[in-house]
Each structure stands twice: as C-alpha cells, then as structure tokens.
Design a protein around this motif. Structure first.
Motif, mmCIF file in Angstrom:
data_model
loop_
_atom_site.group_PDB
_atom_site.id
_atom_site.type_symbol
_atom_site.label_atom_id
_atom_site.label_comp_id
_atom_site.label_asym_id
_atom_site.label_seq_id
_atom_site.Cartn_x
_atom_site.Cartn_y
_atom_site.Cartn_z
ATOM 1 N N ALA A 67 41.978 -58.025 19.618
ATOM 2 C CA ALA A 67 41.088 -57.087 20.296
ATOM 3 C C ALA A 67 39.951 -56.773 19.333
ATOM 4 N N ILE A 74 39.240 -58.696 24.495
ATOM 5 C CA ILE A 74 40.593 -59.109 24.143
ATOM 6 C C ILE A 74 40.690 -60.614 24.369
ATOM 7 N N VAL A 99 44.317 -53.662 17.056
ATOM 8 C CA VAL A 99 44.370 -52.456 17.899
ATOM 9 C C VAL A 99 44.588 -51.220 17.037
ATOM 10 N N GLU A 107 34.260 -53.861 23.781
ATOM 11 C CA GLU A 107 35.567 -54.315 23.305
ATOM 12 C C GLU A 107 36.092 -55.463 24.156
ATOM 13 N N ALA A 144 37.826 -54.965 27.680
ATOM 14 C CA ALA A 144 38.494 -53.666 27.657
ATOM 15 C C ALA A 144 37.451 -52.566 27.872
ATOM 16 N N VAL A 202 41.986 -50.655 25.463
ATOM 17 C CA VAL A 202 42.610 -51.958 25.230
ATOM 18 C C VAL A 202 43.975 -52.003 25.908
#
Length: 91
Positions: A78, A64, A13, A62, A58, A24
C-alpha cells in the motif's frame, strides 16, 4: 479463494496515519467482497499492471498492489503512486 497479506504490505500499512490505514483496510475489504460476490464496488478502480499484478485505489493518493491467481489474492503493498512505481520496477 484464499487471501493473504505479505509482511511488506503489513509494514507499508503500519506506516500510514490512522485515517489512511482505515481507507486501505476498507479498500481491501471491498476487493475481497468483489472477488467473493462479483459485485464491483464503485471507486476502487481496478487496474491491471501486467501478468498477475493489479492495482486498486484506497484514496486519491493511496494505491494497493496485489497479485491474483486462480486460487489466491496476495496483497503486496500500500502506498503512493511513486512507491508503487518503485515497487514494480524492482520485481
């Protein structure tokens, strides 16, 4: 339920741009809210990856990855689709 982030998650992150970090963090908050209330938020796209591993979105690019057991949720990484694939191959 107990929630944790790994050092790998925190590090992944920290490398993101500010807008992506916000996405995120919002996705993590929504996931925690889901586990607490049972109300599935629109757009997270929970996806099982096998055994105790799951993925949420996210943003469009992106993802996670987290591990969920009966008592805990541990956010692991992430990153992009490719970063997630590499991570899962190394488990």
């Amino acid at each position: 339920m107990h929630y944790f982030t790994t050092s790998a998650f925190d590090q992944s992150v920290s490398k993101l741009s500010e807008p992506r970090k916000k996405q995120v963090k919002k996705a993590v908050r929504l996931a925690v809210a889901f586990f607490e209330t049972g109300d599935l938020p629109h757009g997270l796209g929970f996806k099982p990856l096998g055994h105790e591993f799951w993925e949420i979105r996210a943003s469009l690019s992106e993802r996670i990855v987290f591990r969920k057991s009966k008592e805990t949720v541990e956010f692991l990484l992430a990153g992009s689709h490719d970063e997630i694939r590499r991570f899962l191959r190394n488990l």
